[in-house]
Design an enzyme around this catalytic site. Structure first.
Site, short mmCIF file in Angstrom:
data_model
loop_
_atom_site.label_atom_id
_atom_site.label_comp_id
_atom_site.label_asym_id
_atom_site.label_seq_id
_atom_site.Cartn_x
_atom_site.Cartn_y
_atom_site.Cartn_z
N TYR A 16 15.30 5.96 2.70
CA TYR A 16 14.56 5.68 3.93
C TYR A 16 15.44 5.66 5.17
CZ TYR A 16 11.97 3.08 7.46
OH TYR A 16 11.39 2.69 8.65
N ASP A 68 6.17 6.02 1.24
CA ASP A 68 4.97 6.15 2.07
C ASP A 68 5.29 6.78 3.42
OD1 ASP A 68 5.28 3.46 4.01
OD2 ASP A 68 6.15 3.25 2.02
N LYS A 98 3.92 -0.36 -4.97
CA LYS A 98 3.52 -0.79 -3.63
C LYS A 98 2.70 0.31 -2.98
CE LYS A 98 5.88 0.08 -0.16
NZ LYS A 98 6.84 0.32 0.95
#
Length: 522
Positions: free
Chosen positions: A262, A297, A369
């Site tokens: 990330y 995500d 998640k």
């Protein structure tokens, strides 16, 4: 058996390729440390506070060691020698160095046996503190009423930690299981951790140890009132990834945003720095019993959710394998994904369902998640509320572990408490009414859902095998993940990476690895 009819050979190929990628990177990681890891070690043995210029003492001591040319041996080597020489505590040594009263160049060498004896003692004490908090969490959860999954996860983001604590308590009383205090914009790019409680922040509140303590105490208080344990989440990502993990371990946080890719992709942090830092941060999270949340995500906010779905799955495999090499069990891997397809797509719901069910089947022990719609929220709060209801439906249907609840005012403003209440009400209604739906449903063999899942798995497997042959650094430079291009020597923080000397010493790393059943490295 797989409800989706997934090919187990493909899953095995993907996992094998991801394992080889992580193994190759682990060799690179094991030869290096960073300034953030060395500062983390200092924090774990009790060094805290700031100097007269508000520079954190861990930064001051690590910077002094680098200037003296001894950092490559590990900051614990220097600290322990200073403690033996002065007869003072770790905190005292840091303060003496910061004030100029103690010069690192003047600290004499000590016998290895003496250094290792005191270093091992400090490491055991640090590990015991982490283990004690993990045991306390387990006891509190065991004594509270069980909560069905997916756990309801909401955010607070006022900038003022005292207001965050009030809003966190309000959310818990409305049914939230996990409260995340969003970090202030840009904190991930700071190469130091702010000190003390903070009352100002943009888009969130600074992650500091004092702020962690304030909200933890408030959630423990309201949890006792409600008879259930309320989990606290924050972010150990960015240039201080391992330091924030350590602070979370010391203040009993329960969930940490912690991803191997990330920071590289979305904060332009140097890949070398990120890979080394994520290893040590996950080692701490593993010992602390903290569930990590990974950030796949986010890929779908920059790349198309239909076309790039396979990159999400590939990253989940990579995150899983990196985590295992830090001793993090599957039960603490909150691998991330999101419902981010354009709602105007015909049968988009079926493709979202395929993605969520696929993740559940491939990672059966992970508390997945699941993230809500954000990219295609328009400001139409009525349509947005329906999008969130469909998202909640998939979450309970596919047995996700953690559900970040969507807000109908997404894309308009930071949610008000009333918006958060409606999000919790939406999730409770949908999930309660559909709790066992996933146990009652079968998927049409060869139908749209099965075909979509199998296609994504095939593409992810091919990508992982390509990454294994090409190299992870090279693939990041080519922009394969999230359509973002990152060079091995680019980004922020590379100057904080160094190659360990032959006599590098980090007894805390050795102690935590020993606890996780891993071979020592140093």
């Amino acid at each position: 058996m797989s409800l989706l009819g997934l090919d187990p050979n493909l899953i095995e190929r993907a996992r094998h390729a991801a394992g080889l990628i992580a193994q190759d990177m682990d060799t690179f990681i094991s030869e290096r440390s960073t300034v953030a890891i060395e500062r983390t070690v200092l924090r774990l043995v009790g060094v805290d506070g700031v100097d007269e210029d508000d520079i954190p003492l861990p930064n001051r001591l690590v910077d002094a060691a680098r200037e003296a040319g001894v950092l490559e041996r590990g900051i614990m080597h220097t600290l322990v020698r200073g403690m033996i020489h002065t007869g003072r505590s770790a905190q005292d040594v840091a303060e003496l160095v910061a004030s100029g009263s103690l010069k690192l160049s003047e600290i004499p060498d000590e016998a290895d046996d003496a250094v290792h004896e005191l270093g091992a003692k400090l490491a055991r004490e640090a590990a015991a503190t982490i283990a004690g908090n993990a045991a306390k969490r387990s006891a509190l959860i065991a004594a509270s009423q069980p909560r069905p999954e997916p756990l309801h996860y909401v955010i607070v983001a006022t900038g003022n930690i005292y207001e965050d604590a009030v809003q966190a308590a309000t959310a818990a009383r409305a049914g939230a299981d996990i409260i995340a205090v969003i970090r202030s914009t840009g904190q991930s790019l700071l190469d130091y951790v702010p000190y003390g409680p903070t009352t100002e922040g943009f888009g969130g509140t600074y992650a500091t140890q004092a702020n962690f303590r304030i909200v933890r105490e408030k959630l423990d208080e309201v949890g006792e009132e409600l008879g259930r344990y309320i989990r606290l989440c924050n972010y150990c990502s960015g240039l201080c990834m391992p330091e924030i993990a350590a602070m979370g371990a010391m203040e009993r946080l329960d969930v940490m945003l912690n991803d191997a890719l990330y920071g590289i992709l979305f904060r332009d942090i140097n890949p070398q720095r990120t890979f080394v830092d994520q290893y040590f941060s996950r080692l701490i999270n593993a010992s602390a019993g903290i569930v990590i949340n990974t950030g796949e995500d986010n890929y779908l906010t920059t790349a198309d959710a239909v076309e790039a779905a396979y990159t999400v799955l590939a990253s989940q495999f990579i995150n899983e394998q990196f985590a295992l090499r830090s001793g993090l069990p599957e039960e603490q891997m909150g691998l991330g994904h999101a419902m981010e397809m354009n709602p105007e797509i015909e049968n988009g719901f079926l493709m979202e369902l395929a993605q969520a069910q696929m993740a559940r089947e491939i990672f059966p022990n992970a508390p997945l998640k699941y993230m809500p719609p954000t990219k295609h929220m328009t400001g139409n709060i009525f349509k947005g509320h329906i999008q969130d209801a469909l998202f909640n439906m998939i979450g309970v249907w596919t047995k996700q572990g953690i559900q970040l609840l969507g807000m109908m005012t997404e894309a308009m403003h930071t949610p008000h408490m009333g918006d958060r209440y409606l999000a919790l009400e939406n999730a409770q209604y949908v999930m309660n009414n559909m709790r066992a739906l996933g146990d009652e449903i079968q998927y049409k063999p060869g139908g749209m859902i099965q075909t979509r899942a199998q296609s994504v798995l095939e593409e992810a497997t091919e990508l992982l095998e390509r990454v294994e042959k090409t190299g992870l650094f090279e693939v990041l430079e080519a922009g394969v993940f999230a359509d973002v291009f990152r060079a091995k020597t680019g980004g922020k923080g590379l100057q904080g990476v160094f190659v360990k000397a032959e006599d590098y010493y980090n007894p805390i790393e050795d102690e935590l690895r020993r606890e996780r059943g891993l071979e020592p490295r140093n």
